[in-house]
Design a protein around this motif. Structure first.
Motif, mmCIF file in Angstrom:
data_model
loop_
_atom_site.group_PDB
_atom_site.id
_atom_site.type_symbol
_atom_site.label_atom_id
_atom_site.label_comp_id
_atom_site.label_asym_id
_atom_site.label_seq_id
_atom_site.Cartn_x
_atom_site.Cartn_y
_atom_site.Cartn_z
ATOM 1 N N ASN B 342 0.834 -1.201 0.000
ATOM 2 C CA ASN B 342 0.000 0.000 0.000
ATOM 3 C C ASN B 342 0.868 1.250 0.000
ATOM 4 N N SER B 346 1.074 4.060 -2.823
ATOM 5 C CA SER B 346 0.718 5.435 -2.427
ATOM 6 C C SER B 346 1.827 6.425 -2.736
ATOM 7 N N CYS B 356 -2.743 14.472 -5.127
ATOM 8 C CA CYS B 356 -3.264 13.664 -4.022
ATOM 9 C C CYS B 356 -4.499 14.334 -3.421
ATOM 10 N N ARG B 360 -8.726 9.194 -0.457
ATOM 11 C CA ARG B 360 -8.434 8.367 -1.626
ATOM 12 C C ARG B 360 -9.254 7.089 -1.530
ATOM 13 N N ASP B 376 -6.883 6.185 -7.623
ATOM 14 C CA ASP B 376 -5.968 6.589 -6.541
ATOM 15 C C ASP B 376 -5.111 5.392 -6.136
ATOM 16 N N THR B 378 -3.994 3.246 -3.850
ATOM 17 C CA THR B 378 -4.032 2.554 -2.548
ATOM 18 C C THR B 378 -4.316 1.083 -2.813
#
Lengths: 422, 422
Positions: B342, B346, B356, B360, B376, B378
């Motif tokens: 993750n 990110s 950003c 998200r 996004d 993640t």
């Protein structure tokens, strides 16, 4: 980062059905006027007066080892940096706490324009965090091989940090007082576990023939006494309050007295362990004094920030910690004489024997600007009843002077009783 | 107790000129409905499943000394008490945080009636305080004469407590992210100071001939790595979030894996110091697991409370602490595999290379009740893009299953690499 849209305190309303137009951060910041600048003159005079006597003792009066002196000076330099950092952070933090509706109105100015100003609350959190950062960073500069030092130092940090956390939680959430009373005793536990000193009391020489002992080992009872001391220190600073600058002012006076006491003890002793115990105390009290002075520059009359329970708990616990781990808790209690008196005066109301209102403040007369003592059992009211009505600033100065007198009395007592008592 | 009338969050309005009729505490409490009861069934099943394997290892599979077993059991008993205390305190604390407008709306339920419910925020503070109380009380029951144990234990407490404090301050005041990033590294310092273990890495056997060394001492670089590990753990749990139960769920899975790993290491070793390091880790992880389970019973889908940064920072720091002081940071990193993934996903957004947004999260479709992955970066979105739209509960279960698989992979890796790697 959780799956939630955080509610802004300023936009939230009790009724959900009628949403307000959202206020952006910019507009919120604009509506909160900046706080007044710090009172630099007062702090400069205080520092000058204290530094001269302190550094005279450190450099001239006593012969102190270079190593110890170096550690004390590194700690002092860190503390000065902490002073400026705290002074810089307070206005920034004020904006944040105001945004969260952590503010109060000054009751002692009710009826005047100043009484309607939103004063940001709980600024003790800044002092607490800067103090912890300084105390943690200082570990790198104290190269004591003694691992016992680290046990005590980390236990002290754990206790102080837990107390700051509980103080801030209390400020934000308004914890019921029964819980408040319980928590300092738990926060003090790491400290008691780390206490490696004696659990004995020395019987004053004239009483030895009656008791039949020179030294009495109290064991667990002594540890209980120390735990109660921590509870007393945290709460006694918290209840000797109610005037602009009084919470921080009393801490500044006691912390200064502690520092001078420490230097005198280091200078007069030749026992390395005894010196180390007092040096330990200096390493924690210097940052406390420096960061408190920065807070005082904003909290002095007329206060532009309030300190919150965060500060009073933090300051009380830090002084209890150094008193316990520095092995001079009896001296500490004499430095706390006005707080002891205030506690005794408060006892009937705190125990519920006499009705206890939410605030036990003097009565303010907006026309004369003077405070008059009420019948609530606090030292502030008691003093006012004796000397008659006073302005808030002058009353605070009087009470701090009384505190300083108490400290001088303690120094005299130690001087005259030396040899007799121990 | 300062000279101020505290502003009630519910009565305060941005405009001072038009005072609202004051709401008393009673009416405020009445307008906030009580939170849903805890999901006891889920917790019971989880506990049963875990306890059977854990206690089988502790009592049957390995021969563990009576003394050590006794300490572990006392700690387990304290943890169980902590579970019930936390479960009892959460509804009480919820009322307090709601009074202070610490609440959020569930974005993943936007467009449904559940999306308009005020969900109390930052309930991690209850878990944190109960954990600290348990960890402090436990000191009385662990009669190790080794003072090194107390150094490490108090340093751990200081670091964890400082992290909880900063997390709560962040929840209340919304600290800018640059400050957030800096503070865990300072909170980790007491820990690094107390770290008395090796600073060497063992070169995997097949590489020894290339490197020319069997053991490489990294010195300061190793301490830097540990500091970064603490920063990584605190932040990685904080950013792998956004679904009901995910923050607490991942902690529960990792904590369970850590406990099993500890017992296996204690059982397989004959070195008392090595056993002590893993026992140390158990003493802190058992209370973490128990209090987290109590929080999970309220935070599981549909969440009746949110955990706040207080919890994610606290959980991350506690696991970093035990990984570092238990000397198994490499294993810990493999338990954190989904968090590592993750973090890597990110990185483009966190570093500012790609834009950003504030949140998200996946896209929620109120008609189907399903979540769809956005672009996004993640793991939550990445997983959704692979497996297609999912409901929030089922997605959370999937991700926790992935976490558990990662832990199993780690156990296998250790099993197969034993002898080859070290």
């Amino acid at each position: 980062m959780a799956a939630r849209k955080r509610a802004s305190a300023t936009t939230a309303t009790p009724t959900e059905t009628k949403p307000n137009p959202p206020l952006t951060q910019e507009t919120t910041t604009q509506t909160d006027p900046p706080i007044s600048p710090p009172k630099k003159g007062l702090i400069f005079k205080l520092c000058l007066f204290f530094s001269i006597s302190y550094f005279y003792l450190l450099f001239q009066r006593y012969k102190i080892e270079q190593d110890l002196k170096r550690s004390i000076l590194i700690n002092a330099a860190l503390s000065v940096a902490g002073f400026f950092l705290t002074q810089r952070m307070i206005p920034v933090a004020s904006r944040y706490v105001l945004k969260r509706n952590l503010f109060g109105f000054d009751i002692n100015k009710k009826g005047t324009p100043q009484g309607t100003v939103k004063v940001p609350e709980s600024l003790g959190i800044v002092v607490g965090i800067v103090f912890l950062v300084l105390a943690i960073l200082f570990q790198y500069f104290n190269f004591t091989a003694d691992s016992n030092w680290l046990v005590e130092y980390n236990a002290a940090l754990a206790s102080i940090c837990f107390m700051i956390l509980l103080g801030f939680v209390d400020d934000v959430l308004d914890v019921p007082w029964r819980v408040k009373l319980l928590l300092p005793s738990i926060a003090a536990l790491p400290l008691l576990m780390a206490y490696a000193g004696h659990t004995t009391i020395i019987i004053p020489k004239p009483l030895v023939s009656f008791v039949g002992l020179e030294v009495l080992d109290l064991g667990c009872v002594y540890k209980l006494y120390m735990g109660l001391l921590a509870v007393f220190c945290t709460n006694s600073i918290n209840i000797h309050a109610g005037l602009n600058g009084l919470e921080v002012g009393q801490t500044v006076v006691i912390a200064s007295a502690i520092l001078i006491h420490n230097i005198m003890q280091i200078g007069a002793s030749s026992d390395p362990e005894y010196k180390q115990a007092h040096a330990f105390s200096i390493y924690l009290v210097q940052p406390l004094l420096a960061t408190s002075l920065a807070l005082l520059s904003y909290n002095w009359y007329p206060s532009s920030v309030f300190v919150g329970d965060t500060y009073t708990y933090f300051a009380g616990m830090t002084m209890a910690v150094v008193g316990i781990l520095g092995h001079y808790s009896e001296t500490l209690l004499i430095f706390f004489l006005p707080q002891v008196l205030n506690f005794l005066l408060s006892l009937p109301q705190l125990s519920g024997y006499v009705k206890c209102p939410r605030h036990r403040l003097p009565r303010f007369n907006p026309e004369t600007g003077l405070l008059t003592g009420t019948h609530d059992g606090t030292l502030v009211n008691f003093y006012l009843r004796i000397v008659g009505p006073k302005s808030e600033k002058s009353l605070c100065l009087h009470l701090l002077f009384v505190q300083a007198l108490g400290c001088c009395f303690c120094f005299m007592l130690r001087y005259f009783l030396a040899g007799w008592y121990k």
